[in-house]
Design an enzyme around this catalytic site. Structure first.
Site, PDB file in Angstrom:
ATOM      1  N   GLU A 258       0.847  -1.265   0.121  1.00 19.14           N
ATOM      2  CA  GLU A 258       0.202  -0.075  -0.100  1.00 19.14           C
ATOM      3  C   GLU A 258       0.826   1.234  -0.105  1.00 19.14           C
ATOM      4  OE1 GLU A 258      -3.090  -0.268  -0.303  1.00 19.14           O
ATOM      5  OE2 GLU A 258      -3.575  -2.133   0.171  1.00 19.14           O
ATOM      6  N   CYS A 297      -3.192   8.620   3.355  1.00 14.71           N
ATOM      7  CA  CYS A 297      -2.770   8.118   2.073  1.00 14.71           C
ATOM      8  C   CYS A 297      -3.959   8.244   0.926  1.00 14.71           C
ATOM      9  CB  CYS A 297      -2.442   6.655   2.002  1.00 14.71           C
ATOM     10  SG  CYS A 297      -3.710   5.650   2.892  1.00 14.71           S
TER      11      CYS A 297
HETATM   12  P1  NAP Z   1       8.458   4.980   4.537  1.00 18.74           P
HETATM   13  O1  NAP Z   1       9.303   5.969   4.737  1.00 18.74           O
HETATM   14  O2  NAP Z   1       8.345   4.366   3.333  1.00 18.74           O
HETATM   15  O3  NAP Z   1       8.414   4.168   5.810  1.00 18.74           O
HETATM   16  C1  NAP Z   1       7.518   3.036   5.814  1.00 18.74           C
HETATM   17  C2  NAP Z   1       8.055   1.814   6.949  1.00 18.74           C
HETATM   18  O4  NAP Z   1       9.170   1.320   6.119  1.00 18.74           O
HETATM   19  C3  NAP Z   1       8.586   2.409   8.114  1.00 18.74           C
HETATM   20  O5  NAP Z   1       8.248   1.525   9.166  1.00 18.74           O
HETATM   21  C4  NAP Z   1      10.162   2.544   7.796  1.00 18.74           C
HETATM   22  O6  NAP Z   1      10.922   2.398   9.215  1.00 18.74           O
HETATM   23  C5  NAP Z   1      10.209   0.844   7.122  1.00 18.74           C
HETATM   24  N1  NAP Z   1      11.644   0.870   6.361  1.00 18.74           N
HETATM   25  C6  NAP Z   1      12.294   2.062   5.964  1.00 18.74           C
HETATM   26  N2  NAP Z   1      13.274   1.296   5.000  1.00 18.74           N
HETATM   27  C7  NAP Z   1      13.160  -0.003   5.396  1.00 18.74           C
HETATM   28  C8  NAP Z   1      14.029  -1.272   5.035  1.00 18.74           C
HETATM   29  N3  NAP Z   1      15.144  -1.008   4.162  1.00 18.74           N
HETATM   30  N4  NAP Z   1      13.727  -2.289   5.496  1.00 18.74           N
HETATM   31  C9  NAP Z   1      12.435  -2.476   6.319  1.00 18.74           C
HETATM   32  N5  NAP Z   1      11.792  -1.493   6.688  1.00 18.74           N
HETATM   33  C10 NAP Z   1      11.882  -0.162   6.335  1.00 18.74           C
HETATM   34  O7  NAP Z   1       7.062   5.680   4.709  1.00 18.74           O
HETATM   35  P2  NAP Z   1       6.174   6.770   5.844  1.00 18.74           P
HETATM   36  O8  NAP Z   1       7.022   8.223   5.522  1.00 18.74           O
HETATM   37  O9  NAP Z   1       6.375   6.146   6.913  1.00 18.74           O
HETATM   38  O10 NAP Z   1       4.833   6.781   5.315  1.00 18.74           O
HETATM   39  C11 NAP Z   1       4.430   7.652   4.524  1.00 18.74           C
HETATM   40  C12 NAP Z   1       3.873   7.301   3.334  1.00 18.74           C
HETATM   41  O11 NAP Z   1       3.085   5.862   3.428  1.00 18.74           O
HETATM   42  C13 NAP Z   1       3.127   8.122   2.161  1.00 18.74           C
HETATM   43  O12 NAP Z   1       3.530   8.086   0.937  1.00 18.74           O
HETATM   44  C14 NAP Z   1       1.623   7.673   2.235  1.00 18.74           C
HETATM   45  O13 NAP Z   1       0.965   7.836   1.123  1.00 18.74           O
HETATM   46  C15 NAP Z   1       2.061   6.090   2.289  1.00 18.74           C
HETATM   47  N6  NAP Z   1       0.659   5.356   2.903  1.00 18.74           N
HETATM   48  C16 NAP Z   1      -0.089   4.619   2.178  1.00 18.74           C
HETATM   49  C17 NAP Z   1      -1.126   3.996   2.781  1.00 18.74           C
HETATM   50  C18 NAP Z   1      -1.899   3.008   2.029  1.00 18.74           C
HETATM   51  O14 NAP Z   1      -2.923   2.288   2.666  1.00 18.74           O
HETATM   52  N7  NAP Z   1      -1.883   2.948   0.848  1.00 18.74           N
HETATM   53  C19 NAP Z   1      -1.556   3.951   4.098  1.00 18.74           C
HETATM   54  C20 NAP Z   1      -0.700   5.153   5.088  1.00 18.74           C
HETATM   55  C21 NAP Z   1       0.555   5.745   4.303  1.00 18.74           C
HETATM   56  P3  NAP Z   1      11.162   3.490   9.921  1.00 18.74           P
HETATM   57  O15 NAP Z   1      10.179   4.154  10.247  1.00 18.74           O
HETATM   58  O16 NAP Z   1      12.189   2.752  11.129  1.00 18.74           O
HETATM   59  O17 NAP Z   1      12.442   4.077   8.885  1.00 18.74           O
END
Ligand code: NAP
Length: 521
Positions: A258, A297
């Protein structure tokens, strides 16, 4: 002393060495907690093995209905601590009462829905379709079945839904009989950890069924196995890193993504300012831009309007935004809080600068506090929706949207599709032929379309609200994932197989089955 978040792995609470990452209050910038996963106490291979062997076995010993009752008890336990979760949401996410409700009450609502939906499923696996004859005499036949995955469901979650993000997934995985290991986004992991702790302490879930890793993921992906499923929510960039991890590829680990999305709200050409649908449309756009400071999102990022109504819509949205007080969510009158931290603030401002290359500023709210992670609600206007470079491409994760006029139905459909895969579009119109054409025209690139005409009026459930009964997910850029959709959600946590053999064996295998049609009722 500042709180240090522990992780719950292999049935034990463990604390990392050193400070690790700081979780902050977005209004003051103060550190509210630390999360570290450093040190030998974090044996992730052993933790996942424990979830698979102990958690999976315990859960699969129960029927779907028994697990549904467990999901219901989780909802009750969380509901009893609602006030505490609202406080944490305010301190760590800068959430207003309405923002916290969207996340926390959304979580309990979804859990309760699955508790009820699963209550009648008295079996342990699923029979998929009818018996298939494979011999003239009938001595040899085939039957498809679905069994719960024998691995662990690994949830790697985004920062903006620390409550709902866990429980909308866990409700389905636990009901399916699959243990959960959640790695919340570090920035807001306090709330997720507190909720997991409350559920573990309440003794509702069997040993190994629920684990949490607070802080950096470390080498988590090195230990995923073929029976596991990774459910990722977050940015497209992180999704790509996880998808292409060598161990994930080598073991063909199932993954549901997602990701981000450029969602549209569409006004039909038949809706002029005198029509009540006009006001409903404007209200929805303002709500979507300001709730959770635009960090959803599903939030409306593009406002697609007929050329003739562009200035009326822009003025009305601007007036709605101007009436929303920005500031510290401790003030009950505040409608728009900060974004989650200074990193997200910087990223949103950078994205806005890109949008401004394509668009004019039509409104920027005044009186945002000068310190803290605030973004003033901003409405942009772009007159070249088809050729614009950024407005169909850059997701600004904040209270920002762009009004884009369209000339006719064909151009509207083309612009909506330029999001290259979106979670949701909403459509406000009384023109039945238009709504049918648009829904059909954008369906291939949208997971959900919400249509509001005069007969629906105020009864709609909201553009950004994810209803557990309905599918959540979108193609392409939105990640290509599918979640929820009622009991269909269980399919992600099952594996389908077919058995060819004597009918007596197929009968025996089917003894503790429910029928797949029960998921689509
Ligand atoms: P993100 O920076 O991509 O991080 C998401 C998750 O991935 C975090 O738990 C992060 O951990 C983890 N992560 C990062 N690098 C990793 C790796 N190499 N291995 C394993 N895990 C890793 O996203 P975000 O900034 O938290 O969220 C914002 C985005 O989410 C927006 O673009 C939004 O549109 C999207 N979103 C989508 C939905 C949906 O249902 N479609 C819902 C909510 C949000 P850390 O925090 O420890 O870095």
């Amino acid at each position: 002393m500042t709180l240090r978040l522990k992780s719950f792995l292999a049935g034990k609470w463990v604390e990392g060495e050193g400070d690790g990452a700081a979780l902050t209050n977005p209004v003051t910038g103060a550190t509210v907690a630390f999360a570290s996963t450093a040190g030998k106490a974090f044996d992730l291979a052993a933790a996942m093995d424990f979830s698979r062997k102990t958690g999976g076995k315990n859960l699969r010993a129960m029927t779907y209905a028994e697990r549904a009752a467990m999901v219901g008890k989780i909802a009750e336990t969380l509901a009893a601590q609602r006030a505490k979760y609202f406080d944490i949401s305010r301190e760590n996410s800068g959430a207003t009462e309405a923002d916290a409700s969207f996340d926390v009450d959304g979580a309990t609502f979804t859990l309760k829905y699955f508790a009820k939906a699963g209550a009648g499923l008295a079996g342990k696996k699923i029979r998929d379709g009818g018996r298939i004859g494979l011999s003239k005499s009938g001595a040899f036949a085939a039957q498809h079945f679905l069994s719960p995955l024998e691995g662990v469901a690994i949830f790697i979650n985004a920062f903006n839904f620390p409550a709902w993000g866990l429980w909308e997934k866990a409700a389905c995985a636990l009901l399916a009989g699959v243990p959960v290991l959640v790695k919340p986004a570090t920035a807001t992991s306090w709330l997720t950890q507190e909720m997991v702790k409350d559920v573990v302490d309440a003794g509702i879930v069997p040993e190994g069924a629920l684990s949490i890793l607070c802080g950096e993921a470390r080498e988590l992906l090195d230990h995923v196995r073929e029976e596991d499923v990774i459910c990722f929510t977050g940015s497209a960039a992180t999704a790509a890193t996880i998808k292409t991890h060598p161990n994930v590829i080598a073991r063909s680990v199932r993954m549901n993504v997602e990701a981000d999305s450029l969602n549209s709200a569409i006004l039909g050409a038949d809706v002029t300012p005198e029509n009540p649908l006009f006001e409903l449309f404007v209200k929805e756009v303002v709500r979507e831009m300001t709730l959770k400071a635009g960090q959803k999102c599903t939030a409306i990022r593009r406002v697609l309007v007929p050329k003739a109504q562009a200035s009326a819509v822009t003025e009305a949205i601007a007036a709605g935004l101007a009436a929303c007080k920005i500031g510290d969510p401790k003030d009950a009158e505040v409608k728009v809080g900060p974004v989650v931290n200074s990193r997200q603030q910087k990223s949103a401002l950078e994205g806005m600068a890109q949008l401004k290359q394509d668009a004019e500023v039509a409104h920027e709210s005044k009186d945002a506090p000068s310190s803290g992670a605030f973004i003033p609600p901003t409405l942009l206007a772009c007159n070249n929706g088809l050729t614009a470079k950024h407005v169909n491409d850059v997701e600004v994760f904040g209270p920002v949207a762009t009004v884009i006029p369209y000339a006719d139905e064909a151009e509207l459909i083309e612009i909506a599709r330029r999001g290259c895969g979106s979670l949701v579009a909403s459509l406000f119109s009384d023109d039945a032929a238009f709504t049918k054409n648009v829904v059909t025209g954008i369906a291939g690139l949208h997971g959900r379309t919400l249509v509001v005409d005069s007969s629906v009026n105020k009864q709609h459930t909201g553009h950004g609200n994810v209803m557990p009964q309905c599918l959540h997910g979108g193609p392409g850029r939105a990640g290509g994932g599918e979640e929820l959709g009622g009991l269909r959600a269980l399919l992600l946590y099952h594996r389908r197989y077919v058995v060819q053999g004597p009918p007596t064996l197929l009968d025996a295998l089917g003894e503790d089955c429910i029928e797949i049609n029960a998921l689509f009722a």
